[in-house]
Structures are given as structure tokens and as C-alpha cells.
Design an enzyme around this catalytic site. Structure first.
Site, PDB file in Angstrom:
ATOM      1  NE  ARG A  40       8.446  -6.122  -2.438  1.00  0.00           N
ATOM      2  CZ  ARG A  40       8.343  -5.815  -1.152  1.00  0.00           C
ATOM      3  NH1 ARG A  40       9.295  -6.139  -0.298  1.00  0.00           N
ATOM      4  NH2 ARG A  40       7.282  -5.172  -0.719  1.00  0.00           N
ATOM      5  CE  LYS A  63       7.520  -1.645  -3.656  1.00  0.00           C
ATOM      6  NZ  LYS A  63       6.287  -2.288  -4.080  1.00  0.00           N
ATOM      7  NE  ARG A 131       5.850  -9.368  -1.739  1.00  0.00           N
ATOM      8  CZ  ARG A 131       6.265  -9.077  -0.509  1.00  0.00           C
ATOM      9  NH1 ARG A 131       7.190  -9.815   0.057  1.00  0.00           N
ATOM     10  NH2 ARG A 131       5.789  -8.040   0.140  1.00  0.00           N
TER      11      ARG A 131
END
Length: 180
Positions: A40, A63, A131
Site C-alpha cells: 500500500r 493498515k 497495489r
């Protein structure tokens, strides 16, 4: 937030690479690292030169907070080796031109990618495109959705296929062939 797509066409990827390489080595390396790692943008931007000197990225995902180890492709390792040569270990890999040693911002990364996408005539491109592009081409090459699901930390194969746009490809093909 708008939905972004992977770059499916390898010719467009090559054109984006050429454009970014002429513009800025940093911008080119951001693109190449993103599409070859599946990380990411929130995990790419904090990378430092020392992280690129190994054969893998070892990080805690922003995340999910999960520890992750991603082996670098041989091509990415070669590119990164040239890119980091002569740079200090503590320097950010994608260093901002503002401040002493700060990474570029997420909004700057978006601007870089949008500019390259505009150059090749692509819509639906954002930072997550890196991604998704990795995932799309990984799946097309290996057809291993379970492994890709693991790489992305997804809980279901359907989520992964929808995420990389494979389901969209199937729907698009079905609609093109449909007639009453």
C-alpha cells in the site's frame, strides 16, 4: 473516494515507466516499487534507503498492523540497488524536496501517478492503482488467488478477485458478447 483500477495493459505500464523515468528517478522508482511489491502507499512512503538494501521488505503494515515480509523481484532489486547507491541508510526512499529528510506525501504520490496516467490516457488511477496493478498481473501470471489473498491479507478469494478487477474483466467480456 473514487474507485481506482489496475493498469491492465503492459504497454501502458511501459509508457508510464518511460514518462516517469524522464521526469524523475524518484517518481519512476515509486511506480516501479509499487507495481512490483503490492505494498500500500502507506507502507511505501515510510521506506528508507536501508530497507531497499535487503532482498526483501520487512515491515509492519500501517493498515492492519501485521508484520509482513515481501521478497523483492530480481528486477526490482537491481533497480533499487542503482537508485540507492551512494545514499545514506536513514534517508527516505521517496524523499520530498521539501524539508531535510521527509518522505513525499500521499497527495504528492497521487499527483505523480495521475500525471503519468494522464500522459498515457488512463482514467481511474490513484495511489491504490499500484497495489491493484501488482495484484492483477500476479494473478494473470500465476492464477493463484489463495496466495494473492495471503499477500494482500484479504479474508476471502471473492474480495481479492473483485479488488484486482478480474471480476470486472469477466463482466465486461460478457456484456460485449451479449445480444438479444
Amino acid at each position: 473516494m473514487n474507485y481506482v483500477h489496475p493498469v491492465r495493459d503492459t504497454d501502458q505500464i511501459a509508457e508510464m515507466k518511460k514518462y516517469l523515468q524522464r521526469k524523475s528517478e524518484r517518481d519512476y522508482m515509486l511506480f516501479v516499487t509499487g507495481i512490483n511489491s503490492g505494498l500500500r502507499i502507506s507502507d511505501l512512503l515510510p521506506l528508507r534507503v536501508k530497507d531497499a538494501k535487503k532482498t526483501y521488505f520487512d515491515l509492519r503494515e500501517q493498515k492492519t498492523r501485521k508484520q509482513k515480509r515481501i521478497e523483492m523481484t530480481p528486477g526490482l532489486r537491481r533497480e533499487l540497488k542503482k537508485y540507492v547507491d551512494g545514499r545514506e541508510d536513514d534517508e527516505y526512499l521517496f524523499k520530498s524536496r521539501e524539508g531535510l529528510n521527509k518522505p513525499i506525501s500521499r497527495s504528492m504520490a497521487y499527483k505523480i501517478l495521475r500525471e503519468a496516467a494522464d500522459y498515457v490516457g488512463l482514467d481511474g488511477v490513484g495511489t491504490h492503482t499500484l497495489r491493484k496493478t501488482f495484484g492483477y498481473h500476479f494473478y494473470k501470471r500465476h492464477k493463484d488467488v489463495a496466495l494473492l489473498m495471503e499477500i494482500f491479507n484479504h479474508s476471502d478469494e471473492k474480495i481479492t478477485l473483485r479488488y484486482i478487477g478480474v471480476n470486472q474483466d469477466s463482466m465486461d467480456r460478457a456484456m460485449k458478447d451479449f445480444k438479444i
